[in-house]
Write an enzyme that holds these catalytic residues in place. Structure first.
Site, PDB file in Angstrom:
ATOM      1  CG  ASN A   1      24.726  15.468 -13.539  1.00  0.00           C
ATOM      2  OD1 ASN A   1      24.047  15.492 -14.563  1.00  0.00           O
ATOM      3  ND2 ASN A   1      24.649  14.490 -12.656  1.00  0.00           N
TER       4      ASN A   1
ATOM      5  CG  ASP B   1     -38.548  -8.932  -5.692  1.00  0.00           C
ATOM      6  OD1 ASP B   1     -38.838  -9.594  -6.706  1.00  0.00           O
ATOM      7  OD2 ASP B   1     -39.380  -8.326  -5.005  1.00  0.00           O
TER       8      ASP B   1
ATOM      9  CG  ASP C   1     -38.372 -10.754  -2.416  1.00  0.00           C
ATOM     10  OD1 ASP C   1     -39.404 -10.150  -2.026  1.00  0.00           O
ATOM     11  OD2 ASP C   1     -38.375 -11.530  -3.379  1.00  0.00           O
TER      12      ASP C   1
ATOM     13  CG  ASP D   1      31.148   5.190 -11.213  1.00  0.00           C
ATOM     14  OD1 ASP D   1      30.296   5.347 -10.331  1.00  0.00           O
ATOM     15  OD2 ASP D   1      31.842   6.117 -11.687  1.00  0.00           O
TER      16      ASP D   1
ATOM     17  CG  MET E   1     -42.491  -6.487  -9.173  1.00  0.00           C
ATOM     18  SD  MET E   1     -42.588  -4.987 -10.192  1.00  0.00           S
ATOM     19  CE  MET E   1     -44.125  -4.295  -9.608  1.00  0.00           C
TER      20      MET E   1
ATOM     21  CD  GLU F   1      27.708   8.619 -10.584  1.00  0.00           C
ATOM     22  OE1 GLU F   1      28.717   9.051  -9.999  1.00  0.00           O
ATOM     23  OE2 GLU F   1      26.544   8.914 -10.241  1.00  0.00           O
TER      24      GLU F   1
ATOM     25  CG  ASP G   1      18.227  13.165 -16.236  1.00  0.00           C
ATOM     26  OD1 ASP G   1      18.992  12.683 -15.379  1.00  0.00           O
ATOM     27  OD2 ASP G   1      17.217  13.854 -15.956  1.00  0.00           O
TER      28      ASP G   1
END
Length: 459
Positions: free
Chosen positions: A335, A53, A9, A327, A55, A370, A344
């Site tokens: 792979n 405020d 204010d 395992d 104003m 794995e 994957d």
């Protein structure tokens, strides 16, 4: 309940008056006299609520509020506009700027404190969720992207609104005002099994006590987080204060102004969407923190977090715990021969078979690569070996469907099993015994189950 309040204010007497009222209730008060100063303080000190405020010279309260709500670091701070203006246009303008409420000078002490307490309660919830996220980010279990806002504050939120009122004319007015953006239902046509996003409760009803409705909603687990907008009679201000104390998030006076009703509803819905998104995002992030991203099984962190207390409980005379250490046989050859993408796919299919062949109380985890672990609470070692044999047969029974010449691949697994045995057991020791069993299974030709104890091996 205390909090830090920023009072803004340009008139020093007004600042001192509000400061005295709030400090009398043990609130920590900081002050500012201009809009730009308020923005800097809010950004630096993160108050729990701002009394602003309207104003003021230069940047008025409306513009200050808009800027506060436009900044990610301050938009969640509740703002109450405090001004001598009492016109409908100014009140709605303040609400549309993002303010949570609009109080008229001279401010009634009781209503001021009730409003501050109500808004502070709301902010505490979002602050707690934000703090949990930040802790997760620091610990590395939640991604840095969670610093972004979970919802678009510029989008008008829509949802289901339940009106609890025995005044048919007033119910129609609420429906007319809100049905453009929301689905508005009365108690008579409420849809079973579908929770509303906001409840509008009349405190001027003749056939029920609106305060009791609010209290009951706040005490019930299913509804305690729902935002509540209370319709009050301006001639009975103590009812408004009572409603806020019981847990109403906002109040609106009769006769209802449709534009004000729309603005207050938007503010409540936007805050609910924000808190809901924080909760959902935090739950999702914590789930990701304990989940292996490739397989969907629990990860290594979760494995040890669950296994260690189970082993400790067993060592103190509790139920035994068994573990399988699994395992995939010759996974490196898969792979090397077909590539990591096929590897994957094998891991995913293997994990799906593993998850579908464990009990609801078991924890299927990926240890790494794995290797997998199944924690079996309340399970003796011989029962664990039987479960492991059933799993081994299920894995070997059908070829894995993968994108290779022939379209399928035979996969088998070797499994070591161990159970808790004594007061000196630890998670590492039981896993070591299971690993010894796994090593023996692989040495004996793979695709088999070996159970191990401390001083002997049992097939």
């Amino acid at each position: 309940m205390t909090a830090r309040v920023l009072v803004v204010d340009d008139v020093e007497a007004n600042v001192r008056l509000l400061q005295a009222k709030l400090q009398h209730e043990y609130y920590d008060v900081i002050t500012a006299t201009r809009g730009d100063e308020a923005l800097r303080i809010a950004d630096a000190q993160k108050p729990d609520i701002i009394l602003l405020d309207v104003m003021m010279p230069g940047m008025d309260g409306f513009e200050t509020c808009r800027r506060l709500k436009a900044l990610p670091d301050t938009r969640h701070i509740p703002v109450v506009m405090v001004t001598a203006l009492d016109g409908r246009t100014d009140r709605i303008r303040g609400l549309m700027a993002g303010a949570e409420d609009f109080l008229t000078k001279p401010v009634d002490d009781v209503q001021l404190i009730a409003r501050v307490k109500s808004l502070v309660r709301l902010k505490i919830v979002s602050d707690e969720l934000r703090a949990r996220e930040e802790s997760g980010v620091r610990l590395g279990v939640i991604g840095e992207d969670l610093h972004a806002d979970p919802v678009d504050f510029h989008r008008v939120p829509s949802g289901r609104i339940l009106v609890v009122d025995d005044d048919a004319r007033q119910v129609r007015l609420v429906q007319n005002a809100l049905s453009v953006e929301h689905r508005v239902l009365s108690v008579a046509d409420e849809e079973n099994g579908v929770a509303p996003d906001l409840v509008v409760v009349s405190l001027a009803a003749k056939t029920f006590d609106g305060c009791k409705v609010i209290a009951k909603m706040r005490s019930a687990t299913q509804t305690r987080h729902l935002p509540i907008l209370a319709i009050i009679d301006p001639d009975i201000p103590e009812r408004a204060v009572r409603a806020l104390e019981l847990g109403a998030h906002d109040i609106i006076a009769r006769p209802l102004d449709e534009d004000e009703l729309t603005a207050r509803t938007r503010t409540l819905m936007r805050r609910k969407r924000y808190v809901d998104a924080l909760r959902e995002r935090l739950d999702h992030s914590m789930e990701l923190a304990v989940t292996d991203q490739l397989t969907g099984l629990f990860n290594r962190r979760f494995l040890f977090a669950q296994l260690e207390p189970l082993v400790q409980r067993a060592a103190c005379g509790g139920d035994p715990v068994s573990v399988m250490l699994i395992d995939i046989d010759h996974f490196k050859q898969i792979n090397d021969r077909f590539g990591h993408d096929i590897g994957d796919l094998v891991l995913k299919e293997f994990s799906a078979r593993l998850a579908s062949n464990t009990r609801p109380i078991d924890f299927a985890c990926r240890l790494g690569g794995e290797e997998f672990v199944v924690i079996m609470p309340n399970t003796e070692g011989d029962v664990g070996c039987l479960a492991a044999e059933r799993l081994r047969r299920h894995i070997a029974a059908a070829s894995f469907s993968v994108d290779i010449p022939g379209g399928s691949l035979d996969v088998t697994a070797s499994i070591g099993v161990a159970q808790t045995e004594g007061v000196d057991d630890t998670a590492e020791l039981i896993l070591k015994r299971a690993d010894d069993g796994l090593y023996e299974a692989k040495s004996a030709g793979r695709n088999r189950v070996i159970g191990r104890r401390s001083n002997e091996a049992a097939a």
